[in-house]
Motif scaffolding. Structure first.
Motif, PDB file in Angstrom:
ATOM      1  N   ASN A  23       0.783  -1.142  -0.185  1.00 58.73           N
ATOM      2  CA  ASN A  23       0.200   0.090   0.192  1.00 58.73           C
ATOM      3  C   ASN A  23       0.870   0.953   0.140  1.00 58.73           C
ATOM      4  OD1 ASN A  23      -2.606  -0.544   0.180  1.00 58.73           O
ATOM      5  ND2 ASN A  23      -2.017  -1.366   2.287  1.00 58.73           N
TER       6      ASN A  23
ATOM      7  N   VAL B 155      -1.062  -3.002  -3.970  1.00 65.84           N
ATOM      8  CA  VAL B 155      -2.246  -2.040  -3.620  1.00 65.84           C
ATOM      9  C   VAL B 155      -3.525  -2.402  -3.048  1.00 65.84           C
ATOM     10  CG1 VAL B 155      -2.844   0.897  -3.849  1.00 65.84           C
ATOM     11  CG2 VAL B 155      -0.785  -0.414  -4.680  1.00 65.84           C
ATOM     12  N   THR B 156      -3.873  -2.212  -1.821  1.00 66.76           N
ATOM     13  CA  THR B 156      -6.012  -2.006  -1.954  1.00 66.76           C
ATOM     14  C   THR B 156      -6.440  -0.731  -1.799  1.00 66.76           C
ATOM     15  OG1 THR B 156      -5.002  -3.077   1.189  1.00 66.76           O
ATOM     16  CG2 THR B 156      -4.960  -5.274  -0.738  1.00 66.76           C
ATOM     17  N   ASP B 157      -5.865  -0.022  -0.990  1.00 64.78           N
ATOM     18  CA  ASP B 157      -6.233   1.117  -0.749  1.00 64.78           C
ATOM     19  C   ASP B 157      -6.884   2.038  -1.743  1.00 64.78           C
ATOM     20  OD1 ASP B 157      -6.848   3.309   0.830  1.00 64.78           O
ATOM     21  OD2 ASP B 157      -5.243   4.144   2.123  1.00 64.78           O
TER      22      ASP B 157
END
Length: 294
Positions: free
Chosen positions: A139, A218-220
């Protein structure tokens, strides 16, 4: 004096022109279709009346994209990744290529073999993810920059180009008391501008088009780059990906998912299309000089 060509030569040239025309059509036709769809009315898109020319001129799709804060947030994240990542890439490439271009450097061949080994055998996806996780880079934009800080292929191109610079220039600079870092930044960098521009284009386009890295690391939603935004928009098309819940009413009454997707793709592609013509001359020259060794 006009040179007379044989039938075989003329047929070969005609075949080449035909194949090149087919390749150009394969590239241009999908792009024209996307442009036409992004400018067409909702009814024309819904009834599949659009092919290569807009039907019922409509700018609502572009108006929505231009005023979409989610899109511009992802655009800004991508711009930061491209600028910071390309800068780090070029610094690492020049710092590595310059010493390795010297035949008198001790241990040069084992180092080159080790780097070439990484071109052939690359880390699998799961160990790479675990490494990024252990480094606490998930992230963050650094997860998309640090693993690819140096491209072995681009480094080899740069080494080949630097070997074409006369060694006498470096010897004269050393006699005048210039350090190796001074030679690198004041002599090597200006003289290698064609290959530098080529590598900048390679690195920048690679960062701009990268979506697998963001998809893994990246999960945000607030940190997703542009390509991940496009991926979510095209593959899922939920309202949060399109522009937030506040835009649901406007989206359902004025726009179609297909038109919005096409307009977003065009806006995301425009920066690369605008920049490339200014770099084309240096790109071609650098690619040729960096790929041929006398």
């Amino acid at each position: 004096m006009r040179i007379r060509r044989s039938f075989g030569e003329a047929a070969f040239d005609a075949l080449n022109y035909l194949l090149l025309a087919m390749f150009c059509l394969a590239v241009v036709v999908p792009l024209l279709y996307v442009v036409a769809g992004s400018l067409s009315s909702n009814e024309a898109i819904t009834h599949s009346e659009v092919f290569l020319w807009p039907v019922g001129l409509n700018f609502d799709n572009y108006d929505f994209v231009i005023h979409n804060r989610v899109f511009w947030r992802s655009f800004g994240v991508t711009a930061v990744i491209v600028i910071v990542g390309t800068t780090i890439n070029m610094v690492m490439t020049l710092l590595t290529s310059y010493p390795l271009s010297k035949s008198w450097l001790g241990g040069r061949k084992p180092i080159l073999l080790f780097i070439i080994f990484t071109m052939i055998f690359q880390a699998p996806m799961v160990p790479m993810y675990l490494l990024i996780k252990e480094l606490h880079l998930l992230n963050s934009i650094w997860a998309l920059i640090v693993p690819g800080a140096l491209s072995a292929f681009n480094m080899m191109l740069c080494i080949t180009f630097l070997r074409s610079i006369p060694e006498e220039l470096f010897e004269a600079a050393r006699v005048d008391g210039m350090s190796e870092y001074g030679i690198l930044w004041r002599i090597v960098t200006p003289l290698s501008m064609p290959i530098n521009v080529t590598l900048i284009l390679f690195y920048a386009v690679g960062h701009w088009n990268n979506y697998l890295g963001p998809l893994l690391y990246v999960t945000d939603p607030a940190k997703q780059p542009l390509q991940l935004y496009l991926y979510n928009l095209i593959s899922q098309f939920d309202m949060d990906s399109a522009g937030g819940a506040s835009s649901v009413l406007e989206l359902s009454s004025k726009l179609t998912p297909q038109g919005l997707q096409m307009a977003t793709i065009i806006v995301a592609t425009v920066p690369v299309i605008i920049i490339y013509p200014f770099l084309q001359k240096h790109f071609i020259k650098g690619a040729l000089l960096g790929s041929v060794k006398e």
